[in-house]
Each structure stands twice: as C-alpha cells, then as structure tokens.
Write an enzyme that holds these catalytic residues in place. Structure first.
Site, mmCIF file in Angstrom:
data_model
loop_
_atom_site.group_PDB
_atom_site.id
_atom_site.type_symbol
_atom_site.label_atom_id
_atom_site.label_comp_id
_atom_site.label_asym_id
_atom_site.label_seq_id
_atom_site.Cartn_x
_atom_site.Cartn_y
_atom_site.Cartn_z
ATOM 1 N N ASP A 220 -33.476 -32.985 99.524
ATOM 2 C CA ASP A 220 -33.579 -33.380 98.537
ATOM 3 C C ASP A 220 -34.607 -34.224 99.075
ATOM 4 O OD1 ASP A 220 -31.584 -32.657 96.911
ATOM 5 O OD2 ASP A 220 -30.433 -34.942 97.545
ATOM 6 N N ASP B 161 -30.260 -30.682 87.469
ATOM 7 C CA ASP B 161 -32.144 -30.856 88.120
ATOM 8 C C ASP B 161 -31.941 -29.261 87.667
ATOM 9 O OD1 ASP B 161 -33.379 -33.214 88.242
ATOM 10 O OD2 ASP B 161 -32.716 -33.364 90.651
#
Length: 436
Positions: free
Chosen positions: A320, A122
């Site tokens: 997250d 990411d």
C-alpha cells in the site's frame, strides 16, 4: 463528483495525528457479529469504506451507538436478521466494498450460513477470493458460486477444526478463517497465515472475547474452538499507511512535520524503507519527526548496483505504500526500481506523473524504474483523476510539491481511506480546496 484544487510549491509545517487504521477497522467491525454481547471500539476512522461497513452492520440489525468520544462506537449483534442477505440493498452495498467479504466468516460461524456478491474496492488488478472459500470448505462448509448472479454461498451445520495450509498469506483470507474457526468444533491450525499487526489485533481482541488463539504474530496460528464469545473493548492502531503517506509528503514538499502517536513498535520496515530514499526521520518518544530537506539521495546496494524496493507479506514492506515511495523518488537524487509484486495494475498511475514531468520507465505492469530529478526540474501541475486510494494520495502529494495548479478528480477514492484529508493538510499550510 468532487475534486481537489491544489496550488503546489508551499512548504508545510506542524503536527498531524494519524487516523485509526482502515484495514484493521474492517476486520474488527466484522468480528462484532460473532457475539450477542456489546463490543466497544475506539479510534474508528470517519472514512467512506469504514462507514459503509458500519451501515451494513446496521442493516443486519446490529444495534450501533456512537459514543461521546470521537471515533468510539458500541455494537450489539443480538438481533441479526439473515433475511437482509437476500435483499437488493445488501447486494448493492456489499458489492461496493471489498471489506464486506470478511462478514462471511462470522456469519457462517455463528449462524451457519452466509452469502456475498462479488465485492468491489480498488481497481488494482485481480484479487481472487479462492483462499477464503477453500479454507471455509476445509472447515466443513458447503460452497456454491452462482455465476449468473455473481454471488457466493456458504452453509454449514457445524464447522469442524482442521489443519489448513494457505496457498497465499492473504490478510482478509486469514481473518475470515480465524473468525470462522473460533466457534468451530475442535482445533484448527492455519499455516502460512498472514501476521500483519492488524491481524494480530483481531486475534488479541477475539481472545479477550473468550477465543483460544495461540501463535499470534507468527504465520502458524492454532485455534481451539469455543462454544460462545462475549463482549469486549478494543482500540484500533494508528493507520500505518497514513503515517507513510505523511513521511512522503514531508519529503516532497521540503516540510518540517511531526507525526504524533504512531506506535513505532508496529511500523515494521516502513521508517527504514523511507530512509533508503535518503529521507531523515527522527524518533521522538512515540512520534516521528521529519525535518525539512532540500535534497535527499537514494541508497544503492552494497555493491553499488541500483536499489530495488519491493513489496512482500508482513513483516516485509506493505504494497500500500509503494505508490508513495515511487512519487517521493521522482525528486530524489539517484535511481530506484519499484517492484509491485502483488497487484498488476497498481503502477499504471505513473502516466500522470510522467505528464507532470517525472522520469519514469514503466518496465511492465509490476515494475517501474524511477530516475530522480534531484529537484532540478520540479513537477508541474496538471489535471488528473484518482484511480484508487493509494495512487490518489500519491498524486495529491505530487501536486502539493509541483509548481502551478493541479486538479484531482474522483477524490471520492481518496475519501475512502483518508479522513478529512483536505482539512488536515490545510492545517499544515497546504493550499488545497474541495470543489465540485
């Protein structure tokens, strides 16, 4: 490139079972390189990042057998070919996957050498690898970085146990050092170690393979090196990030959802953090039941000041799920400050939520103030692009709650972490289709 087309505003209902944990899978799959004996792993999620890691193992010469039970595989790393490290195929595949960095520890420990291109993953800000290589050097490895080829090299004839104080409690860094230390000579002590449930799972599996690790679950690990490890069988935990995502989904869409087999004992602060936003969560055995709610109200601190929710190393709240919390807060009653400490680019997706009608002040790259709309002004559907796994699912939740039609491009990012998410949501009643 695929996209999701979503008709928002529908209430969902039913049961959903979380997949096996993505972050645990990447560690556990790396560990199969530590032994020549068979290792059987159950509950492996069928998602892009995990499948890429399995492909890398096959390319190294690891024998991989998919078993009859869904998500179950047997791995046998008796014929590992280190020449694969020099190939363009390795460079291409490893550089596209952040989890590939955890192959270094096992390769170095068992075969005395490893190399790795700068890994991908990411785009959520700087994610340095210093902790990995500083620790490996302390165990006796020689380290070199080829700046022109963007490649890391480590070699060691024999790793030797050492006292290591980590400069950050990196999960992947701790995993790499643990996997290197189990075959090192002598005793290794790792202080300020990560202690997430997935890291605990890795240590428990290694102990079943013959390793000698103590202090599991704490930030002080002691490892007595052994000469050889054997095979074992291991089952992955359910994915706590999926579980948190489904809690947020139920709240935003006013839905009654039961999340099955969640391993409540391994969820830490996740349920109570969502409760701080006013979301009702009932524990029924090992299931979480989220009743439909028309309204939910954000708590304040005891003195009445605005609530702040921040990420932290385990047992703190996982980074997250901050993106999910931020989206959920947009339709709550009240105000909350979301503080993303670990990654400086993870909150930039808020511009899409603002376009949908959310009231968010992005204070800086790490902090966002969300003024909840209390459902008086529902979000509206727009076209947007998924920037990373967690932001992508957050935008998906926003779109499912919004009025009108939304299109989310680049859903390959979401596929990296969520198995068959569109099919599973349709089973709950969501109006979502995958389009080209």
């Amino acid at each position: 490139m695929a996209a999701f087309k979503i008709e928002g505003g529908a209430s969902l209902s039913g049961e959903i079972t979380p997949q096996g944990a993505k972050n645990e899978a990447l560690q556990i799959l790396s560990a199969v390189l530590l032994t020549s004996e068979p290792v059987t792993i159950h509950n492996i999620p069928n998602i892009r990042d995990v499948n890429k890691q399995i492909e890398l193992l096959k390319d190294f010469g690891v024998k991989v057998d998919q078993l009859e039970e869904k998500g179950s595989y047997r791995f046998e790393a008796s014929g590992v070919d280190l020449k694969f490290l020099e190939t363009e195929t390795f460079r291409s595949k490893a550089s596209s996957l952040r989890g590939s960095i955890m192959l270094i520890g096992p390769l170095l420990a068992r075969f005395g050498e490893a190399q790795m291109p700068q890994p991908g993953g990411d785009k959520i800000g700087r994610r340095r690898l210093d902790t990995h290589f500083i620790g490996l050097k302390q165990l006796g490895a020689n380290f070199d970085f080829d700046a022109q080829r963007h490649r890391y090299f480590v070699k060691a004839e024999q790793l030797t146990g050492k006292y290591i104080l980590l400069d950050e409690a990196s999960v992947t860094g701790t995993a790499n050092l643990v996997m290197a230390a189990v075959l090192a000579k002598g005793k290794t002590t790792i202080y300020n170690a990560a202690c997430e449930p997935y890291l605990q799972q890795l240590c428990k599996m290694l102990n079943r393979m013959g390793a000698n690790i103590s202090g599991i679950g704490s930030n002080l690990l002691e490892i007595e090196g052994v000469e050889v490890l054997g095979g074992t069988t291991h089952t992955l935990l359910p994915d706590m990030i999926e579980i948190g995502s489904f809690i947020g989904l139920a709240a935003m869409t006013k839905s009654e959802i039961t999340i099955k087999n969640v391993r409540i004992d391994q969820l830490g602060l996740i349920p109570n953090t969502f409760r701080k936003l006013g979301i009702r969560i009932e524990e029924k055995g090992d299931d979480l039941f989220i009743p439909a709610q028309e309204h939910y109200e954000i708590d304040t601190f005891i003195d009445g000041s605005i609530l702040t929710i921040a990420d932290a190393i385990w047992p703190g709240f996982t980074p997250d799920l901050l993106s999910i919390l931020l989206v959920v807060a947009t339709q709550a009653k009240g105000t909350v400050l979301i503080h993303q400490k670990m990654f400086e680019s993870r909150l930039f997706f808020t511009d899409k939520l603002i376009d949908m009608g959310a009231q968010i002040i992005l204070c800086d790259p790490h902090r966002a103030t969300v003024i909840g709309l209390d459902r008086k002004y529902p979000l509206r559907g727009i076209r947007m692009t998924s920037p990373d796994i967690r932001a992508g699912v957050s935008l998906l939740i926003a779109a499912l709650s919004a009025t009108g039609t939304s299109v989310i491009d680049n859903v390959e990012q979401i596929d990296r972490g969520y198995q068959d998410i569109d099919e599973r949501l349709r089973a709950l009643g969501a109006k979502i289709e995958r389009i080209n």
